[in-house]
Design a protein around this motif. Structure first.
Motif, PDB file in Angstrom:
ATOM      1  N   VAL A 216      39.487  28.579  42.951  1.00 56.77           N
ATOM      2  CA  VAL A 216      39.179  27.841  41.693  1.00 56.77           C
ATOM      3  C   VAL A 216      40.769  27.895  40.856  1.00 56.77           C
ATOM      4  O   VAL A 216      41.649  28.624  41.532  1.00 56.77           O
ATOM      5  CB  VAL A 216      38.390  28.566  40.590  1.00 56.77           C
ATOM      6  N   SER A 217      40.901  27.214  39.969  1.00 60.13           N
ATOM      7  CA  SER A 217      42.190  27.100  39.266  1.00 60.13           C
ATOM      8  C   SER A 217      42.124  28.457  38.159  1.00 60.13           C
ATOM      9  O   SER A 217      41.608  28.602  37.288  1.00 60.13           O
ATOM     10  CB  SER A 217      42.265  25.698  38.429  1.00 60.13           C
ATOM     11  N   ALA A 218      42.572  29.423  38.814  1.00 68.83           N
ATOM     12  CA  ALA A 218      42.780  30.890  38.059  1.00 68.83           C
ATOM     13  C   ALA A 218      43.981  30.948  36.937  1.00 68.83           C
ATOM     14  O   ALA A 218      44.931  30.774  37.446  1.00 68.83           O
ATOM     15  CB  ALA A 218      42.619  31.969  39.097  1.00 68.83           C
ATOM     16  N   LEU A 219      43.657  31.178  35.884  1.00 71.99           N
ATOM     17  CA  LEU A 219      44.653  31.356  34.804  1.00 71.99           C
ATOM     18  C   LEU A 219      44.750  32.925  34.627  1.00 71.99           C
ATOM     19  O   LEU A 219      45.821  33.271  34.280  1.00 71.99           O
ATOM     20  CB  LEU A 219      43.906  30.709  33.388  1.00 71.99           C
ATOM     21  N   SER A 254      34.055  33.862  39.784  1.00 70.43           N
ATOM     22  CA  SER A 254      35.126  32.498  39.628  1.00 70.43           C
ATOM     23  C   SER A 254      34.878  32.107  38.416  1.00 70.43           C
ATOM     24  O   SER A 254      35.937  31.267  38.164  1.00 70.43           O
ATOM     25  CB  SER A 254      34.498  31.486  40.738  1.00 70.43           C
ATOM     26  N   PHE A 255      34.029  32.251  37.659  1.00 74.91           N
ATOM     27  CA  PHE A 255      34.041  31.578  36.267  1.00 74.91           C
ATOM     28  C   PHE A 255      34.939  32.440  35.318  1.00 74.91           C
ATOM     29  O   PHE A 255      35.703  31.910  34.710  1.00 74.91           O
ATOM     30  CB  PHE A 255      32.832  31.389  35.710  1.00 74.91           C
ATOM     31  N   GLU A 258      39.021  31.319  35.214  1.00 77.88           N
ATOM     32  CA  GLU A 258      39.384  30.107  35.017  1.00 77.88           C
ATOM     33  C   GLU A 258      39.851  30.114  33.400  1.00 77.88           C
ATOM     34  O   GLU A 258      40.112  29.203  33.069  1.00 77.88           O
ATOM     35  CB  GLU A 258      38.094  29.227  35.055  1.00 77.88           C
ATOM     36  N   ASN A 259      39.593  31.094  32.764  1.00 74.30           N
ATOM     37  CA  ASN A 259      40.398  31.194  31.391  1.00 74.30           C
ATOM     38  C   ASN A 259      40.782  32.638  30.805  1.00 74.30           C
ATOM     39  O   ASN A 259      40.484  33.441  31.546  1.00 74.30           O
ATOM     40  CB  ASN A 259      39.224  30.651  30.438  1.00 74.30           C
ATOM     41  N   SER A 264      35.051  31.144  29.642  1.00 79.41           N
ATOM     42  CA  SER A 264      34.383  30.165  30.681  1.00 79.41           C
ATOM     43  C   SER A 264      33.231  30.865  31.086  1.00 79.41           C
ATOM     44  O   SER A 264      32.277  30.149  31.779  1.00 79.41           O
ATOM     45  CB  SER A 264      35.336  30.081  31.623  1.00 79.41           C
ATOM     46  N   ALA A 268      29.355  28.893  31.172  1.00 79.89           N
ATOM     47  CA  ALA A 268      29.368  28.296  32.636  1.00 79.89           C
ATOM     48  C   ALA A 268      27.964  27.488  32.609  1.00 79.89           C
ATOM     49  O   ALA A 268      26.953  27.964  32.416  1.00 79.89           O
ATOM     50  CB  ALA A 268      29.215  29.587  33.603  1.00 79.89           C
ATOM     51  N   ARG A 276      27.854  26.465  43.023  1.00 79.83           N
ATOM     52  CA  ARG A 276      28.895  27.255  43.574  1.00 79.83           C
ATOM     53  C   ARG A 276      28.192  28.384  44.451  1.00 79.83           C
ATOM     54  O   ARG A 276      28.598  28.679  45.557  1.00 79.83           O
ATOM     55  CB  ARG A 276      29.710  28.137  42.686  1.00 79.83           C
TER      56      ARG A 276
END
Length: 297
Positions: A216-219, A254-255, A258-259, A264, A268, A276
């Motif tokens: 995922v796009s991990a922040l 994974s969620f 993401e923030n 997030s 979800a 997922r």
């Protein structure tokens, strides 16, 4: 009460729903009320959170190095003039059986994280018969030195350290061997969280299963491991096998990344959650069928 409790509760809530998960812990007098409101608005029960009269110095900071390693329990003198920082407060206020509200005494599952080893032993004994997961967290070194460590490990359903914590518990051992030694000391199930490399699960019969992380796009990686623990326990409580439960924990993680913060994870969508899980289960199934099964010894 630190982020361990918040993220693991959010991971449980992802699968069990609002009103089914509560937090037990201690907070300083200057703990922000708006953070408690966020939890309550998300349907996480806060009846077990006890506010102390002690003030602490600022928040707890984490430093992430370029190689992915993390330095924990950092505080800054610029964060205030209180004598005690938050890590010291948490160590001085372990969660004990009497801290759990009477109306929660018939709980079916409990996640213990970063707690004093003696208090952990007492909680596990008090709630014998429940599904209990243990994340050594910041108290891994204390658990490693605790004379009754085997009694603690044998009293829980699963032990879930990070790689760093596993090295403290079983020094100079590869992860597979470390999990074997935890099992030898009494842990029925043993898992190790490996960050972006996912999770390695050791079954009671010695079988090892790798659960990859979901791309995922991990922040922010903060809370991923705690969210995993919550999702894993939720799977056990819902009657899932350990591999499925580990996949549910991985979905929760994974969620979480993401923030910044648990927003997030708490928001979800159920359809995305289920997609997922289905994709990860299919991937784990293909991986298991195409490779020779690993066993630790």
């Amino acid at each position: 009460m630190g982020g361990n409790a918040v993220y693991s509760a959010a991971g449980l809530r992802l699968w069990l729903g609002a009103g089914q998960v509560g937090i037990v812990g201690h907070i300083p007098v200057n703990y922000p009320d708006d953070l408690l409101c966020q939890l309550q608005n998300a349907g996480i029960l806060t009846d077990g959170i006890h506010r102390s009269g002690v003030s602490v110095r600022g928040p707890e900071w984490f430093y992430y190095a370029p190689d992915g390693s993390r330095r924990d329990e950092i505080s800054s003198p610029a964060d205030g003039d209180a004598e005690m920082d938050f890590p010291a407060f948490r160590r001085a206020h372990p969660v004990r059986p009497d801290d759990i509200p009477v109306v929660w005494r018939d709980i079916r599952g409990i996640h213990l994280t970063g707690n004093d080893p003696v208090a952990t032993r007492d909680l596990a004994a008090t709630f014998r018969g429940a599904s209990i997961t243990l994340d050594p967290g910041a108290r891994a070194a204390d658990l490693a030195a605790y004379p009754d460590q085997p009694k603690v490990l044998a009293a829980v359903t699963a032990v879930i350290p990070s790689l760093k914590e596993l090295q403290l518990l079983v020094p100079d051992q590869a992860p597979q061997a470390g999990l074997f030694h935890l099992h030898q000391r009494g842990a029925p199930l043993a898992l190790v969280k490996r960050g972006s490399e996912g999770v390695l699960l050791r079954h009671p019969d010695g079988l090892l299963t790798e659960i990859p992380a979901i791309p995922v796009s991990a922040l922010d990686p903060t809370g991923a491991g705690d969210s995993f623990c919550g999702g894993f326990l939720a799977g056990l409580l819902l009657g899932r096998d350990p591999v499925t439960a580990a996949c549910m924990g991985t979905v929760a993680a994974s969620f979480a990344v993401e923030n910044f913060g648990p927003s997030s994870l708490l928001a979800a969508p159920r359809e995305q959650r289920d997609d997922r899980l289905a994709n990860l289960m299919a991937l784990v199934g293909r991986h298991s069928s195409s490779q020779t099964k690993m066993r630790s010894s």
